[in-house]
Enzyme design. Structure first.
Site, PDB file in Angstrom:
ATOM      1  N   ASN A 194       0.867  -1.176   0.000  1.00  0.00           N
ATOM      2  CA  ASN A 194       0.000   0.000   0.000  1.00  0.00           C
ATOM      3  C   ASN A 194       0.905   1.228   0.000  1.00  0.00           C
ATOM      4  O   ASN A 194       1.464   1.586   1.029  1.00  0.00           O
ATOM      5  CB  ASN A 194      -0.889  -0.023   1.259  1.00  0.00           C
ATOM      6  CG  ASN A 194      -1.740   1.219   1.378  1.00  0.00           C
ATOM      7  OD1 ASN A 194      -1.810   2.020   0.442  1.00  0.00           O
ATOM      8  ND2 ASN A 194      -2.392   1.387   2.519  1.00  0.00           N
ATOM      9  N   TRP A 195       1.020   1.830  -1.180  1.00  0.00           N
ATOM     10  CA  TRP A 195       1.961   2.961  -1.306  1.00  0.00           C
ATOM     11  C   TRP A 195       1.357   4.274  -0.811  1.00  0.00           C
ATOM     12  O   TRP A 195       2.016   5.297  -0.831  1.00  0.00           O
ATOM     13  CB  TRP A 195       2.451   3.059  -2.751  1.00  0.00           C
ATOM     14  CG  TRP A 195       3.538   2.056  -3.058  1.00  0.00           C
ATOM     15  CD1 TRP A 195       4.124   1.198  -2.172  1.00  0.00           C
ATOM     16  CD2 TRP A 195       4.167   1.813  -4.325  1.00  0.00           C
ATOM     17  NE1 TRP A 195       5.086   0.448  -2.811  1.00  0.00           N
ATOM     18  CE2 TRP A 195       5.130   0.806  -4.130  1.00  0.00           C
ATOM     19  CE3 TRP A 195       4.015   2.358  -5.600  1.00  0.00           C
ATOM     20  CZ2 TRP A 195       5.935   0.329  -5.172  1.00  0.00           C
ATOM     21  CZ3 TRP A 195       4.811   1.878  -6.638  1.00  0.00           C
ATOM     22  CH2 TRP A 195       5.760   0.881  -6.422  1.00  0.00           C
ATOM     23  N   LYS A 196       0.083   4.264  -0.466  1.00  0.00           N
ATOM     24  CA  LYS A 196      -0.578   5.473   0.067  1.00  0.00           C
ATOM     25  C   LYS A 196      -0.291   6.665  -0.853  1.00  0.00           C
ATOM     26  O   LYS A 196      -0.227   6.488  -2.070  1.00  0.00           O
ATOM     27  CB  LYS A 196      -0.117   5.719   1.507  1.00  0.00           C
ATOM     28  CG  LYS A 196      -0.277   4.459   2.366  1.00  0.00           C
ATOM     29  CD  LYS A 196      -0.093   4.693   3.830  1.00  0.00           C
ATOM     30  CE  LYS A 196      -0.246   3.371   4.566  1.00  0.00           C
ATOM     31  NZ  LYS A 196      -0.236   3.510   6.006  1.00  0.00           N
ATOM     32  N   HIS A 223      -9.619   1.478   4.316  1.00  0.00           N
ATOM     33  CA  HIS A 223      -8.373   1.626   5.088  1.00  0.00           C
ATOM     34  C   HIS A 223      -8.616   2.599   6.244  1.00  0.00           C
ATOM     35  O   HIS A 223      -9.384   3.555   6.104  1.00  0.00           O
ATOM     36  CB  HIS A 223      -7.264   2.143   4.168  1.00  0.00           C
ATOM     37  CG  HIS A 223      -5.932   2.121   4.822  1.00  0.00           C
ATOM     38  ND1 HIS A 223      -5.521   3.124   5.672  1.00  0.00           N
ATOM     39  CD2 HIS A 223      -4.933   1.210   4.792  1.00  0.00           C
ATOM     40  CE1 HIS A 223      -4.316   2.815   6.126  1.00  0.00           C
ATOM     41  NE2 HIS A 223      -3.929   1.667   5.605  1.00  0.00           N
ATOM     42  N   GLU A 270      -6.987   4.971   7.356  1.00  0.00           N
ATOM     43  CA  GLU A 270      -6.749   6.396   7.053  1.00  0.00           C
ATOM     44  C   GLU A 270      -7.951   6.992   6.347  1.00  0.00           C
ATOM     45  O   GLU A 270      -8.292   8.157   6.559  1.00  0.00           O
ATOM     46  CB  GLU A 270      -5.458   6.543   6.220  1.00  0.00           C
ATOM     47  CG  GLU A 270      -4.234   6.360   7.104  1.00  0.00           C
ATOM     48  CD  GLU A 270      -3.031   5.735   6.416  1.00  0.00           C
ATOM     49  OE1 GLU A 270      -2.949   5.758   5.178  1.00  0.00           O
ATOM     50  OE2 GLU A 270      -2.159   5.200   7.148  1.00  0.00           O
ATOM     51  N   GLU A 322      -5.967  -4.640  10.403  1.00  0.00           N
ATOM     52  CA  GLU A 322      -4.963  -3.609  10.624  1.00  0.00           C
ATOM     53  C   GLU A 322      -5.314  -2.823  11.884  1.00  0.00           C
ATOM     54  O   GLU A 322      -6.098  -1.869  11.824  1.00  0.00           O
ATOM     55  CB  GLU A 322      -4.920  -2.651   9.433  1.00  0.00           C
ATOM     56  CG  GLU A 322      -4.542  -3.316   8.136  1.00  0.00           C
ATOM     57  CD  GLU A 322      -3.866  -2.332   7.181  1.00  0.00           C
ATOM     58  OE1 GLU A 322      -2.727  -2.579   6.800  1.00  0.00           O
ATOM     59  OE2 GLU A 322      -4.487  -1.304   6.869  1.00  0.00           O
ATOM     60  N   GLY A 348       1.939   2.443  10.756  1.00  0.00           N
ATOM     61  CA  GLY A 348       2.916   3.529  10.622  1.00  0.00           C
ATOM     62  C   GLY A 348       3.580   3.921  11.926  1.00  0.00           C
ATOM     63  O   GLY A 348       4.240   4.964  12.002  1.00  0.00           O
ATOM     64  N   SER A 357       2.921  -1.939  10.501  1.00  0.00           N
ATOM     65  CA  SER A 357       4.356  -1.977  10.801  1.00  0.00           C
ATOM     66  C   SER A 357       5.022  -3.315  10.470  1.00  0.00           C
ATOM     67  O   SER A 357       5.931  -3.743  11.173  1.00  0.00           O
ATOM     68  CB  SER A 357       4.605  -1.600  12.274  1.00  0.00           C
ATOM     69  OG  SER A 357       4.147  -0.283  12.520  1.00  0.00           O
ATOM     70  N   GLY A 415       2.665  -0.911   4.342  1.00  0.00           N
ATOM     71  CA  GLY A 415       2.788   0.498   3.980  1.00  0.00           C
ATOM     72  C   GLY A 415       4.260   0.876   3.860  1.00  0.00           C
ATOM     73  O   GLY A 415       4.922   0.570   2.872  1.00  0.00           O
ATOM     74  N   GLY A 416       4.787   1.498   4.905  1.00  0.00           N
ATOM     75  CA  GLY A 416       6.148   2.052   4.904  1.00  0.00           C
ATOM     76  C   GLY A 416       7.205   1.136   4.305  1.00  0.00           C
ATOM     77  O   GLY A 416       7.980   1.574   3.423  1.00  0.00           O
TER      78      GLY A 416
END
Ligand code: PGA
Length: 256
Positions: free
Chosen positions: A10-12, A96, A98, A168, A174, A213, A234-235
């Site tokens: 997930n590159w957001k 998601h 976010e 999640e 994150g 994470s 993500g990250g």
């Protein structure tokens, strides 16, 4: 041999077109074998077309980060299923945290987006998870149940069987603070039970991913949790070396 893992990036709101190209150059040089795992790239909308070109001839698939429930019209800032399909997108992240926390997404809008994705032939990756307050109040399993039951409202068993889910915990996204293996196992087990209650006839074979994470240092521990069928990352998915390390460790685990 264990069953296939799903590893979704997930590159957001990251990655310009140049950065996508750089990433994939590195990624392809590092990952020489074709993985058994299903690897899904979910770049921002602006990069879908280019990513489709860059992924041509590979086994990697393309996902989007959202989809709207209407076909077309005056919905500034939204993207339709047909538009995604025209970029060769096959999967879409829905709900998601976010989107829920920053952009007012609710279980009801998650449901509408999911229905549209399914009726268009896209595979939804429905995200669910509790906040730290909800966990501290011992509400985790009730929240997961509510998110799933409302999110899956009026979706038939055949369609539920086709979906992917991602657990999640909001407090692990994150933050570098991954959930503990027993917390993950408990949540995944509960999710599978709710999927059966929601009508899934084959909940055991529905992929439930963990997200929050995940990185190259902790994936080994996650691979020991038999309820986990993959990751939403993500990250760590923004760094080709780190992402490849996660895939390599997963592949080695499958072969064990
Ligand atoms: P993270 O994000 O890996 O950076 O914690 C996961 C996600 O939001 O899907």
């Amino acid at each position: 041999m264990k069953s296939q893992y799903v590893i979704a990036a997930n590159w957001k709101m990251n990655m310009t077109l140049e950065e996508c190209e750089e990433f994939l150059d590195k990624f392809k040089n590092l990952l020489l074998d074709i993985p058994e795992s299903k690897v899904i790239f979910c770049p921002p909308f602006s990069a879908l077309f280019t990513m489709n070109v860059l992924l041509e001839g590979t086994s990697y698939v393309l996902g989007a980060q959202n989809v709207y429930w209407e076909d077309k019209g005056a919905f500034t800032g939204e993207v339709s299923a047909e538009m995604l399909i025209s970029c060769n997108v096959s999967h879409v992240i829905i709900g998601h945290s976010e989107r829920r926390q920053l952009f007012g997404e609710t279980n009801e809008t998650v449901n509408k987006r999911t229905m549209k994705a399914l009726s268009s032939g896209l595979t939804p990756i429905m995200c669910i998870g509790e906040t730290i307050e909800q966990r501290n109040n011992d509400e985790t399993l009730a929240i997961l149940r509510e998110q799933l039951m409302v999110g899956l409202n009026e979706i038939n068993s055949e369609n539920i069987n086709k979906m992917i889910f991602a657990y999640e915990p909001v407090w692990a996204i994150g933050t570098g603070e991954r959930a503990e293996p027993n917390q993950i196992a408990e949540a995944h087990h509960a999710i599978r039970n709710v999927l059966t209650d929601a009508g899934a006839t084959d909940a055991a074979s529905i992929p439930i991913l963990y997200g929050g994470s995940v990185n190259g240092n902790n994936v080994k521990e996650l691979l020991k949790i038999k309820e986990v069928n993959g990751y939403l990352i993500g990250g760590a998915s923004l760094d080709a070396k780190e992402f490849v390390s996660i895939i390599h460790q997963t592949e080695n685990h499958i072969k064990e």
